[in-house]
Design a protein around this motif. Sequence first.
Motif, mmCIF file in Angstrom:
data_model
loop_
_atom_site.group_PDB
_atom_site.id
_atom_site.type_symbol
_atom_site.label_atom_id
_atom_site.label_comp_id
_atom_site.label_asym_id
_atom_site.label_seq_id
_atom_site.Cartn_x
_atom_site.Cartn_y
_atom_site.Cartn_z
ATOM 1 N N LYS A 20 0.854 -0.976 0.523
ATOM 2 C CA LYS A 20 -0.006 0.310 0.273
ATOM 3 C C LYS A 20 0.875 1.129 -0.069
ATOM 4 N N GLU A 21 0.621 2.040 -0.908
ATOM 5 C CA GLU A 21 1.459 3.464 -0.288
ATOM 6 C C GLU A 21 1.705 4.056 0.435
ATOM 7 N N GLY A 22 2.554 4.526 0.903
ATOM 8 C CA GLY A 22 2.807 5.040 1.833
ATOM 9 C C GLY A 22 3.346 4.130 3.280
ATOM 10 N N GLU A 23 3.094 2.753 3.085
ATOM 11 C CA GLU A 23 2.906 1.490 3.993
ATOM 12 C C GLU A 23 4.344 0.853 3.776
ATOM 13 N N ALA A 24 5.090 -0.365 4.829
ATOM 14 C CA ALA A 24 6.498 -0.460 4.278
ATOM 15 C C ALA A 24 5.825 -1.816 5.127
ATOM 16 N N VAL A 25 6.622 -3.044 5.703
ATOM 17 C CA VAL A 25 6.658 -4.062 6.149
ATOM 18 C C VAL A 25 7.566 -4.495 6.210
ATOM 19 N N ASP A 26 8.488 -4.722 6.929
ATOM 20 C CA ASP A 26 9.588 -5.264 6.815
ATOM 21 C C ASP A 26 9.797 -6.695 7.916
ATOM 22 N N LEU A 27 9.604 -7.133 6.966
ATOM 23 C CA LEU A 27 9.409 -9.392 7.805
ATOM 24 C C LEU A 27 10.720 -9.809 8.407
ATOM 25 N N VAL A 28 11.479 -9.000 7.889
ATOM 26 C CA VAL A 28 12.595 -9.515 8.455
ATOM 27 C C VAL A 28 13.658 -8.843 8.584
ATOM 28 N N PRO A 29 13.755 -8.333 9.517
ATOM 29 C CA PRO A 29 14.897 -6.776 9.318
ATOM 30 C C PRO A 29 15.900 -7.766 9.779
ATOM 31 N N SER A 30 16.869 -6.831 9.741
ATOM 32 C CA SER A 30 18.410 -7.729 9.357
ATOM 33 C C SER A 30 19.110 -8.077 10.811
ATOM 34 N N GLU A 35 18.073 -14.323 14.892
ATOM 35 C CA GLU A 35 16.699 -14.734 16.440
ATOM 36 C C GLU A 35 15.308 -14.872 15.546
ATOM 37 N N ILE A 36 15.567 -14.442 13.608
ATOM 38 C CA ILE A 36 13.789 -15.296 13.378
ATOM 39 C C ILE A 36 14.717 -16.482 12.359
ATOM 40 N N ASP A 37 15.065 -16.565 12.047
ATOM 41 C CA ASP A 37 15.879 -17.859 11.318
ATOM 42 C C ASP A 37 15.785 -18.537 12.467
ATOM 43 N N ALA A 38 16.212 -18.207 13.856
ATOM 44 C CA ALA A 38 15.895 -19.842 15.029
ATOM 45 C C ALA A 38 14.813 -19.896 15.767
ATOM 46 N N MET A 39 13.645 -18.587 15.592
ATOM 47 C CA MET A 39 12.761 -19.056 15.588
ATOM 48 C C MET A 39 11.936 -19.867 14.821
ATOM 49 N N ASN A 40 12.068 -19.412 13.953
ATOM 50 C CA ASN A 40 11.491 -20.434 12.816
ATOM 51 C C ASN A 40 11.763 -21.998 12.794
ATOM 52 N N GLN A 41 13.510 -22.648 12.667
ATOM 53 C CA GLN A 41 14.052 -23.428 13.066
ATOM 54 C C GLN A 41 13.150 -24.150 14.129
ATOM 55 N N TRP A 42 13.016 -23.617 15.859
ATOM 56 C CA TRP A 42 12.485 -24.361 16.967
ATOM 57 C C TRP A 42 11.011 -24.816 16.492
ATOM 58 N N PHE A 86 4.528 -9.605 19.996
ATOM 59 C CA PHE A 86 4.621 -11.111 18.174
ATOM 60 C C PHE A 86 5.878 -11.680 19.428
ATOM 61 N N LEU A 87 6.009 -12.698 18.518
ATOM 62 C CA LEU A 87 7.103 -13.127 19.124
ATOM 63 C C LEU A 87 8.487 -13.636 19.185
ATOM 64 N N LEU A 88 8.679 -12.148 18.586
ATOM 65 C CA LEU A 88 9.945 -11.304 18.821
ATOM 66 C C LEU A 88 10.119 -9.789 19.265
ATOM 67 N N GLY A 89 9.016 -9.654 20.091
ATOM 68 C CA GLY A 89 9.093 -8.081 19.773
ATOM 69 C C GLY A 89 7.059 -7.130 19.811
ATOM 70 N N ASP A 90 7.214 -6.363 19.800
ATOM 71 C CA ASP A 90 6.192 -5.576 19.586
ATOM 72 C C ASP A 90 5.603 -5.032 17.689
ATOM 73 N N GLU A 91 7.124 -5.663 17.240
ATOM 74 C CA GLU A 91 6.638 -5.734 15.336
ATOM 75 C C GLU A 91 6.075 -7.162 14.881
ATOM 76 N N ILE A 92 5.693 -7.491 14.123
ATOM 77 C CA ILE A 92 5.432 -8.389 13.770
ATOM 78 C C ILE A 92 6.369 -8.874 12.440
ATOM 79 N N THR A 93 6.656 -10.292 12.939
ATOM 80 C CA THR A 93 8.460 -10.459 11.812
ATOM 81 C C THR A 93 7.677 -11.912 11.449
ATOM 82 N N GLU A 94 8.415 -12.681 10.375
ATOM 83 C CA GLU A 94 8.164 -14.362 9.816
ATOM 84 C C GLU A 94 7.749 -14.894 10.397
#
Length: 96
Positions: A20-30, A35-42, A86-94
Amino acid sequence: IVSNESADIMRMLNNVGSFKEGEAVDLVPSELEAEIDAMNQWIYEDINNGVYKCGFSTTQQAYDRAQAGLNGALDKVEKLLGERRFLLGDEITEAD
């Protein structure tokens, strides 16, 4: 996008940019990628595969062992989500 792996699809969509114009969501912030990869793995090993281990158990002992592992993982997710949105904090991630 052609893939049968949901994590791959999420990563591909994450690189598309804003939907959407003006909205960007980064589901995998660098800064959270490891942490995302580790969470997804377990989650994959203990929850996704845990369900299969329960369903395909051929003995009561194997079922009990699989169920204990699955329940432990679900308890861990419940604890995390009881402490934060959310699983890793205040923002939604992958991982979510």
